[in-house]
Design a protein around this motif. Structure first.
Motif, PDB file in Angstrom:
ATOM      1  N   LEU A  22       0.845  -1.187   0.000  1.00  0.00           N
ATOM      2  CA  LEU A  22       0.000   0.000   0.000  1.00  0.00           C
ATOM      3  C   LEU A  22       0.882   1.239   0.000  1.00  0.00           C
ATOM      4  O   LEU A  22       1.807   1.362   0.811  1.00  0.00           O
ATOM      5  CB  LEU A  22      -0.894   0.019   1.237  1.00  0.00           C
ATOM      6  N   GLY A  33      -8.772   5.995  -4.339  1.00  0.00           N
ATOM      7  CA  GLY A  33      -8.124   4.690  -4.327  1.00  0.00           C
ATOM      8  C   GLY A  33      -7.873   4.146  -5.722  1.00  0.00           C
ATOM      9  O   GLY A  33      -8.667   4.347  -6.644  1.00  0.00           O
ATOM     10  N   LEU A  35      -6.519   0.390  -7.482  1.00  0.00           N
ATOM     11  CA  LEU A  35      -6.093  -0.998  -7.391  1.00  0.00           C
ATOM     12  C   LEU A  35      -5.173  -1.281  -8.571  1.00  0.00           C
ATOM     13  O   LEU A  35      -5.572  -1.119  -9.718  1.00  0.00           O
ATOM     14  CB  LEU A  35      -7.327  -1.921  -7.425  1.00  0.00           C
ATOM     15  N   LEU A  62      -3.146   0.248  -3.946  1.00  0.00           N
ATOM     16  CA  LEU A  62      -3.007  -1.100  -3.405  1.00  0.00           C
ATOM     17  C   LEU A  62      -2.519  -2.032  -4.505  1.00  0.00           C
ATOM     18  O   LEU A  62      -3.115  -2.106  -5.575  1.00  0.00           O
ATOM     19  CB  LEU A  62      -4.354  -1.596  -2.873  1.00  0.00           C
ATOM     20  N   TYR A 112     -10.197  -7.423  -2.504  1.00  0.00           N
ATOM     21  CA  TYR A 112      -9.298  -6.282  -2.703  1.00  0.00           C
ATOM     22  C   TYR A 112     -10.069  -4.962  -2.638  1.00  0.00           C
ATOM     23  O   TYR A 112      -9.639  -4.003  -1.981  1.00  0.00           O
ATOM     24  CB  TYR A 112      -8.588  -6.381  -4.056  1.00  0.00           C
ATOM     25  N   LEU A 116      -9.749  -2.021   0.080  1.00  0.00           N
ATOM     26  CA  LEU A 116      -9.295  -0.706  -0.381  1.00  0.00           C
ATOM     27  C   LEU A 116     -10.298   0.376  -0.026  1.00  0.00           C
ATOM     28  O   LEU A 116      -9.920   1.439   0.493  1.00  0.00           O
ATOM     29  CB  LEU A 116      -9.072  -0.745  -1.898  1.00  0.00           C
ATOM     30  N   CYS A 119     -10.203   1.364   3.581  1.00  0.00           N
ATOM     31  CA  CYS A 119      -8.911   1.818   4.090  1.00  0.00           C
ATOM     32  C   CYS A 119      -9.026   3.287   4.519  1.00  0.00           C
ATOM     33  O   CYS A 119      -9.566   4.118   3.765  1.00  0.00           O
ATOM     34  CB  CYS A 119      -7.864   1.661   3.000  1.00  0.00           C
ATOM     35  N   VAL A 122      -8.128   6.077   2.047  1.00  0.00           N
ATOM     36  CA  VAL A 122      -8.861   6.164   0.778  1.00  0.00           C
ATOM     37  C   VAL A 122     -10.098   7.038   0.945  1.00  0.00           C
ATOM     38  O   VAL A 122     -10.891   6.849   1.874  1.00  0.00           O
ATOM     39  CB  VAL A 122      -9.269   4.765   0.284  1.00  0.00           C
TER      40      VAL A 122
END
Length: 257
Positions: A22, A33, A35, A62, A112, A116, A119, A122
């Motif tokens: 991260l 965010g 991914l 992430l 995921y 995320l 988080c 985020v």
């Protein structure tokens, strides 16, 4: 200058625990965010550097080890500089990649994105997804399986994105609501012109906002600076397109670099 914090994290999944990296701006503020799906060579210093570069532009990123079922990263021992012409390396990696079926990948994407979006670093709102090589397939599938969460998706030097198999990634096009960008390598036998055309046609017929470009002089894996396929011009062009896509869809005019 933006200070970036990078840390290792563990993500609970239906099948175990995925290790991940991260990266985020260390300014006590939440950020959109992203991914980032790895290429076949996996979670390693170069991919962490790519996540850091995105974080420098105001994103929380992430990078999961999508092959976590076979061990924590590095799943396969890698040299500091990867010669992509080494067949023995792919003999180790290919069976691991094949075990990541569409059903398994969709389950992991749930985990995921859940991690995320919850988080603390985020910001509320949709996320972006980007993927490299095999990660481009995962990014496309994630956009189709989670249209309510993914607002931007990009794939670079992805292979086999539009095959004639019943589980080809392009078949999720009618479920995508995100804006899509693909940067293809013009010297990539895993994504020939007929597949590029099939992918574009599927996205167009589904009404997906998208752009697909072929990068001249670039080979499969051109963004990966620790491999023999790296192509500087293509890699820098990829950064320009990726950041513009994320900015349009995750922050618009409110970008703060």
């Amino acid at each position: 200058m933006t200070v970036i914090r990078g840390t290792s994290v563990d993500i609970p999944t239906q099948d175990g625990t995925a290790d991940a990296y991260l990266a985020y701006p260390d300014d006590r503020s939440p950020h959109p965010g992203v991914l980032l799906y790895m290429d076949a060579f996996g979670l390693r210093p170069h991919l962490k550097g790519m996540a850091d570069r995105l974080a420098e532009n105001g994103y929380t990123v992430l990078v999961p080890n999508v092959l976590y079922r076979h061990g924590r990263a590095p799943v396969v021992e890698l040299p500091e500089f990867i010669d992509t012409e080494r067949p023995e390396l792919f003999q180790q990696i290919t069976p691991l990649i094949r075990s990541l079926t569409p059903e398994v990948a969709d389950r992991d994407a749930d985990a995921y994105l859940h991690w995320l979006t919850n988080c603390p670093q985020v910001a509320d709102g949709p996320v972006g997804v980007t993927g490299y090589c095999m990660g481009a397939r995962l990014a496309l599938r994630t956009a189709g399986s989670h249209p309510e969460q993914v607002a931007a998706v990009a794939g670079f030097h992805g292979g086999r994105l539009a095959t004639d198999t019943p589980d080809s990634p392009h078949l999720v096009a009618d479920r995508i609501t995100a804006e899509v960008y693909f940067g293809h390598a013009d010297q990539d036998p895993s994504m020939p012109p007929e597949q590029i055309e099939r992918l574009d046609r599927a996205l167009t017929e589904a009404g997906v906002r998208h752009r697909s470009e072929v990068y001249p002089g670039a080979s499969h894996g051109f963004t990966q600076g620790d491999t023999s396929n790296y192509h500087h011009e293509g890699a820098e062009r990829h950064w320009t397109e990726l950041l513009a896509l994320l900015d349009r869809n995750l922050r618009g005019a409110d970008r703060a670099v």
